[in-house]
Design an enzyme around this catalytic site. Structure first.
Site, PDB file in Angstrom:
ATOM      1  N   LYS B 103      -9.412  -7.855  21.159  1.00 18.96           N
ATOM      2  CA  LYS B 103      -8.504  -9.172  20.411  1.00 18.96           C
ATOM      3  C   LYS B 103      -8.945  -9.159  19.263  1.00 18.96           C
ATOM      4  O   LYS B 103      -9.874  -9.611  18.675  1.00 18.96           O
ATOM      5  CB  LYS B 103      -8.816 -10.552  21.436  1.00 18.96           C
ATOM      6  CG  LYS B 103      -7.807 -11.636  20.930  1.00 18.96           C
ATOM      7  CD  LYS B 103      -8.212 -13.003  21.495  1.00 18.96           C
ATOM      8  CE  LYS B 103      -7.919 -13.959  20.398  1.00 18.96           C
ATOM      9  NZ  LYS B 103      -7.781 -15.449  21.061  1.00 18.96           N
ATOM     10  N   GLY B 164      -6.712 -24.077  20.157  1.00 17.81           N
ATOM     11  CA  GLY B 164      -7.144 -25.434  20.279  1.00 17.81           C
ATOM     12  C   GLY B 164      -6.450 -26.600  20.375  1.00 17.81           C
ATOM     13  O   GLY B 164      -7.011 -27.737  20.525  1.00 17.81           O
ATOM     14  N   ALA B 191      -2.989 -18.905  22.724  1.00 17.24           N
ATOM     15  CA  ALA B 191      -3.377 -19.903  21.923  1.00 17.24           C
ATOM     16  C   ALA B 191      -2.509 -21.132  21.614  1.00 17.24           C
ATOM     17  O   ALA B 191      -1.349 -20.914  21.581  1.00 17.24           O
ATOM     18  CB  ALA B 191      -3.858 -19.666  20.469  1.00 17.24           C
ATOM     19  N   GLY B 192      -2.962 -22.319  21.775  1.00 14.66           N
ATOM     20  CA  GLY B 192      -2.275 -23.653  21.393  1.00 14.66           C
ATOM     21  C   GLY B 192      -1.623 -24.358  22.645  1.00 14.66           C
ATOM     22  O   GLY B 192      -1.243 -25.355  22.528  1.00 14.66           O
ATOM     23  N   THR B 214      -9.535 -23.217  25.375  1.00 14.94           N
ATOM     24  CA  THR B 214      -9.741 -24.674  25.280  1.00 14.94           C
ATOM     25  C   THR B 214      -9.158 -25.561  26.428  1.00 14.94           C
ATOM     26  O   THR B 214      -9.889 -26.319  27.022  1.00 14.94           O
ATOM     27  CB  THR B 214      -9.285 -25.156  23.944  1.00 14.94           C
ATOM     28  OG1 THR B 214      -9.606 -23.995  22.982  1.00 14.94           O
ATOM     29  CG2 THR B 214     -10.024 -26.480  23.810  1.00 14.94           C
TER      30      THR B 214
END
Lengths: 370, 266
Positions: B103, B164, B191-192, B214
């Site tokens: 990644k 995050g 992500a997010g 996260t």
């Protein structure tokens, strides 16, 4: 005291756990030998010297679990008692190590206020709706408590939390041990820690009980023990005064500043899954110091006294554990909760040796080995 | 999803048993991480060498816990800001974890951890040449996506929102454009994401998989949250395959009034 006073005990490892255990047992009249691989006074190896020494069950429950909080509350009751007994026990009284129960503060800059909110919600998740555990402060209340945090619009006060001057404490424990006729051996690494005996490399010594308090030093004997690297900075400035530990929420860092005697502050700590003991990285230095600067720009002129790196001894569930078999107790895994949990772990060890009623949390802490 | 005919989730010629890719950082303990991985049903986990000193095998105990999960490992270059840093870390990771899968992260902005498009393409080109199977963490920009494909990436991982933040799908238009214009490229929203509903939405839009860390690791109960996301990702995928109805401005009763049964007539 109702145990056999003739018992002879070896405590291996003179960090916080080792010193406290040796002291509790010696007070009961047991004959104790304490062994330390490093030095007892100069540049000691134990994580207890690197720690900021907060007793902060609330802040810690946010990133761990309810059990840590419950044990921490028990420790909050035990610490003042320990410190009182410690100063009473000395033939030449010392200034007691500073122990302050002024609470701690959690703050975040306005753009990161979601993190502060999440901290409060997490407290609620673990502890329920009881309001006594934390209290929101507006800017003026915050300024009243800590004038040097005036840059923050609000904060969360955790009134029950405490912090301790750990360096003074560890020195006093040593003095107390010597007055109680504990034989303290330094620079004596014990790689062979067994039931009823230890091997110093040159000599085999026999005991009724051997208590393994080596922390990360016990790695070869505890399968799932790992070290979690932590880095801290010590700074000195007369420009800033803080009464209590401050936690600083930031998207990338989870940092704290703890006031120490002589205008010193400790800022920490990184938490890296690594058993590397090499010096602090530049990245960590930048992160720790920029967090200080963000807390109050007057920190910019503070003098950096030193950095410190150590390994938290951690087990797979990040919980402490006492593994017992006849003649041997291994206590380990205090992770990032040394000062928070040590009194509870020590009282359990003492109860096992003196065959008293099990102390609180014995069911979770103690694992009997065949 | 045993009752619907889904095409396999195939990346670089390898089929993964789950469309959920999970990160291994930030958990309360290794035990919690292991339990969350098991609860998620994931077949691939990301992990980072950053900040460690791999020459000394310093993180072995922790990595062993990750290896024990049996999942495919996807080392990442989290926190790298230049192609050179990312390439060095990639080489170290390949050696240590014995995998060419990577990644790729090249961060352009420190505060919101936004990928640097220029550094990303440069690093991806070099890493593909060196034999890596690169899964780049990218923004939702179509042209950047095309450039990454041009240099040899076979999978893309556009963000939903900055790492995050838990903001969900911030730019649906861009994400939809990516999906429509790159119909044959495996796209993983990375992500997010903060809520399972956001993951489900991305899957409903036709994305091939979800990568997150996260939202699970920092949940009050990570294991339960891992299960919640797994369910949402499955549901979203099934909904995509089943075909969503179009939104409409006017109500259309599902039971025609003309056919109302006689006992409803007063």
């Amino acid at each position: 005291m109702n145990g056999a006073p003739s018992q002879h005990i070896a405590v291996v490892g003179a960090g916080l756990l080792g010193r406290l255990t040796a002291w509790r047992l010696a007070r009961l009249g047991l004959a104790v030998d304490l062994f330390e691989a490093g030095s007892l006074r100069d540049t000691p190896k134990a994580a207890a010297f690197t720690a900021a020494a907060m007793i902060s069950p609330l802040s810690e429950v946010v990133d761990s679990e309810r059990l840590i909080y419950d044990m921490g509350l028990a420790s909050l009751d035990l610490w003042p008692l320990f410190l009182q007994q410690l100063s009473e026990g000395l033939s030449q009284p010392l200034q007691p190590a500073s122990y302050r129960e002024d609470g701690s503060l959690v703050v975040a800059h306005q753009q990161d206020s979601a993190l502060l909110q999440q901290f409060a919600e997490r407290l609620q998740f673990h502890l329920g709706n009881a309001t006594e555990h934390s209290q929101w402060l507006q800017q003026n209340q915050l300024r009243e408590l800590e004038p040097d945090l005036a840059g923050f619009h609000r904060g969360l006060l955790l009134p029950r939390e405490a912090h301790i001057d750990n360096h003074a404490l560890l020195t006093q424990l040593l003095t107390a041990l010597q007055q109680l006729n504990v034989n303290c051996f330094e620079r004596t690494p014990i790689n062979n820690v067994n039931a009823h005996y230890i091997d110093t490399g040159t000599q085999k010594r026999e005991y009724d009980w051997v208590i393994d308090c080596r922390g990360f030093g016990a790695k070869s004997d505890i399968k799932d023990l790992r070290g979690v690297r932590g880095e801290v900075l010590w700074v000195e400035t007369g420009e800033i005064e803080l009464q209590r530990p401050v936690r600083f929420m930031h998207p990338k860092y989870k940092l704290y500043v703890v006031p120490k005697p002589n205008r010193q502050f400790i800022i920490g700590a990184t938490e890296i899954e690594s058993e590397d003991l090499s010096p602090i990285s530049l990245r960590s230095t930048l992160e720790l110091s920029s967090a200080l600067y963000a807390l109050n720009p007057a920190f910019a002129e503070a003098r950096v006294l030193r950095s410190d790196v150590n390994l938290r001894p951690s087990l797979i569930d990040n919980r402490p554990r006492i593994v017992t078999k006849p003649g041997l107790l291994r206590a380990n895994g205090l992770h990032r909760h040394g000062y928070l949990l040590a009194p509870v772990v020590v009282e359990n060890l003492v109860a096992l040796i003196t065959q008293q009623h099990p102390f609180s949390f014995a069911d979770t802490l103690i694992e009997a080995q065949a | 999803m045993n009752e619907c005919k889904d095409s396999p989730f195939s990346l670089y010629g390898e089929t993964l048993a789950s469309r959920f890719v999970l990160g291994t950082a930030l958990y309360p303990s290794p035990q919690s991480m292991k339990d969350s991985i098991a609860a998620s049903g994931t077949a691939m986990v990301t992990l980072s060498l950053r900040r460690q000193n791999p020459q000394q095998q310093d993180g072995d105990t922790f990595w062993q816990y990750i290896r024990e999960s049996g999942c495919r490992l996807l080392p990442n270059t989290a926190g790298c800001k230049t192609p050179k840093e990312a390439i060095n870390l990639a080489e170290m990771s390949r050696e240590l974890f014995e995998t060419e899968w990577l990644k790729l992260e090249v961060i352009g902005d420190d505060y919101n951890l936004q990928p640097c498009p220029f550094g990303l393409v440069e690093a991806a080109a070099e890493l593909v040449k060196r034999g890596f199977k690169v899964l780049p963490y990218t923004t939702d920009d179509l042209v950047l996506a095309q450039k990454l494909l041009d240099v040899g990436c076979e999978v893309l991982m556009p963000w939903g929102a900055p790492i995050g933040t838990g903001q969900g799908l911030l730019n649906r238009y861009n994400l939809r454009t990516l999906r429509e214009r790159l119909p044959d490229v495996p796209l993983i929203v990375d992500a997010g994401l903060g809520a399972p509903s956001q993951a489900a939405e991305a899957m409903e839009m036709g994305f091939d998989g979800i990568l997150l860390n996260t939202a699970v690791a920092k949940a009050s109960d990570p294991v339960l949250m891992a299960r919640a996301f797994a369910g949402a990702i499955d549901s979203g995928r099934m909904a995509f395959l089943a075909g969503l109805i179009q939104k409409s401005q006017t109500a259309s009763p599902s039971t025609p009034t003309l056919g109302q049964p006689f006992w409803h007539q007063s």
